[in-house]
Design an enzyme around this catalytic site. Structure first.
Site, PDB file in Angstrom:
ATOM      1  N   GLU A 159       0.841  -1.210   0.000  1.00  0.00           N
ATOM      2  CA  GLU A 159       0.000   0.000   0.000  1.00  0.00           C
ATOM      3  C   GLU A 159       0.871   1.253   0.000  1.00  0.00           C
ATOM      4  OE1 GLU A 159      -3.005   0.457   3.138  1.00  0.00           O
ATOM      5  OE2 GLU A 159      -2.837   2.622   2.834  1.00  0.00           O
ATOM      6  N   THR A 189      -3.337   3.052   5.599  1.00  0.00           N
ATOM      7  CA  THR A 189      -4.673   2.908   6.211  1.00  0.00           C
ATOM      8  C   THR A 189      -4.703   1.948   7.400  1.00  0.00           C
ATOM      9  OG1 THR A 189      -5.150   1.153   4.634  1.00  0.00           O
ATOM     10  CG2 THR A 189      -5.919   3.372   4.061  1.00  0.00           C
ATOM     11  N   SER A 216      -8.239  -9.079   7.078  1.00  0.00           N
ATOM     12  CA  SER A 216      -8.134  -9.992   5.936  1.00  0.00           C
ATOM     13  C   SER A 216      -8.339 -11.454   6.333  1.00  0.00           C
ATOM     14  CB  SER A 216      -6.766  -9.814   5.263  1.00  0.00           C
ATOM     15  OG  SER A 216      -5.747  -9.821   6.241  1.00  0.00           O
TER      16      SER A 216
HETATM   17  S1  SF4 Z   1      -8.362  -2.622   6.118  1.00  0.00           S
HETATM   18 FE1  SF4 Z   1     -10.081  -3.010   4.738  1.00  0.00          FE
HETATM   19  S2  SF4 Z   1     -11.359  -1.149   4.729  1.00  0.00           S
HETATM   20 FE2  SF4 Z   1      -9.347  -0.657   5.606  1.00  0.00          FE
HETATM   21  S3  SF4 Z   1      -8.191   0.141   3.853  1.00  0.00           S
HETATM   22 FE3  SF4 Z   1      -7.684  -2.055   4.055  1.00  0.00          FE
HETATM   23  S4  SF4 Z   1      -9.124  -3.080   2.713  1.00  0.00           S
HETATM   24 FE4  SF4 Z   1      -9.915  -1.002   3.040  1.00  0.00          FE
END
Ligand code: SF4
Length: 321
Positions: A130, A168, A270
């Protein structure tokens, strides 16, 4: 020696809306276009999910030259850099983007502010896909800090237009400390209106904060590569509760539970519920008599699928859960 007599389940735990959507994209692509479907990077960081999708016909790759011409390619939930996206398009693949919409939101914000002349400090973990995807939205002017020490070292080209973005799935508390250090060094830094750390990360960490003091041990179901799962285990440990992360029930060790009566159980965003159920059964075998759900936030968020993946006459294909 006392035996385990209660399991308390964190609420919420496990799959988030972004993971649900990413898995569904791969399943629907296989159902609609047939196997194999290529997926860049693990669709989500969970061994069980990846193996189930492999069995259904997904092929996971890291480099685009592993994908044959004309193939269908899915980008993982973590998102990709502009360079990866451009290369995939240039190679002519049929692309479905399973990037979580909450990651895409960060990408859009970075692109918008960059057009206004901003440079960025990104709070995140080096090497995480990410972070590579978000930093790769720009060719320059985005600087990674992993901890408070990095903040003292970072050297942006200018400081008048500086913004913070975060991965995130960070520890909410660590990210707040690092953001405070950024603010102290660069008082005019622009911070996101809404936290980049996503609702699922926040809610699962909040639940562990409530759960930890009630139990003698916390078990987190999650894969070693899963950032948010690792943060849950660390958080419980930091709160003074012995804590372990397991990829499956097979990794549980009987000695962890010696002298423990209450077990807290949670799962990263996940990790599928089927694994939680297997862990419950294994702990039950050690003597746990009751399983209780903690009260907590009910998550109702759902993200739409990309166009082109609706199946005729089939609303929802068989789903891993
Ligand atoms: S944890 Fe889930 S909701 Fe949060 S950014 Fe990752 S995929 Fe998206």
């Amino acid at each position: 020696m006392s035996a385990v007599n209660e399991i308390i389940l964190a609420e919420p735990r496990g799959f988030c809306a972004g993971v649900d959507r990413a898995i569904e994209i791969v399943e629907r692509a296989i159902a609609k276009f047939g196997a194999p479907i290529y997926v860049r990077h693990e669709i989500v960081h969970n061994t069980y999910v990846v193996n189930e999708l492999k069995a259904k016909g997904a092929i996971f790759i890291e480099e685009l030259d592993e994908v044959p011409p004309g193939a269908t390619l899915v980008f993982s939930a973590h998102g990709v850099s502009k360079a990866v996206e451009a290369e995939a398009r240039a190679r002519g693949f049929s692309i479905f983007d399973a990037t979580c919409p909450l990651v895409t939101k960060v990408h859009v914000e970075v692109a918008k502010l960059a057009r206004e002349g901003f440079e960025f400090i990104m709070i995140g973990h080096k090497g995480h896909p990410e972070v590579e995807g978000t930093m790769g939205q720009l060719s320059s002017g985005i600087h990674l800090v992993e901890d408070v020490k990095d903040v003292a070292r970072v050297q942006p080209g200018q400081t008048e237009k500086l913004a913070v973005v975060t991965q995130t799935t960070l520890s909410v508390d660590d990210a707040a400390d690092i953001a405070a250090a950024v603010r102290a060094r660069f008082p005019s830094v622009r911070e996101p209106k809404q936290q980049d750390i996503c609702y699922a990360t926040q809610n699962r960490q909040d639940a562990v904060k409530v759960l930890s003091p009630q139990v003698d041990i916390v078990i987190v179901v999650g894969s070693p590569t899963s950032s948010n799962s690792n943060r849950l285990r660390e958080l419980a440990q930091r709160l003074g509760t012995e804590s372990y992360m397991v990829d499956s029930a097979d990794e549980l060790k009987a000695q962890w539970f010696e002298g423990k009566t209450r077990v807290g159980l949670t799962a990263g965003a996940s990790a599928p519920e089927v694994l939680v159920k297997e862990v419950i059964e294994r702990i039950r075998a050690l003597g746990a008599v009751s399983v209780r759900k903690m009260s907590g936030i009910e998550e109702t968020i759902k993200f739409p699928l990309p166009k082109g993946l609706k199946l005729e006459g089939q609303k929802h294909p068989g789903h891993i859960s």
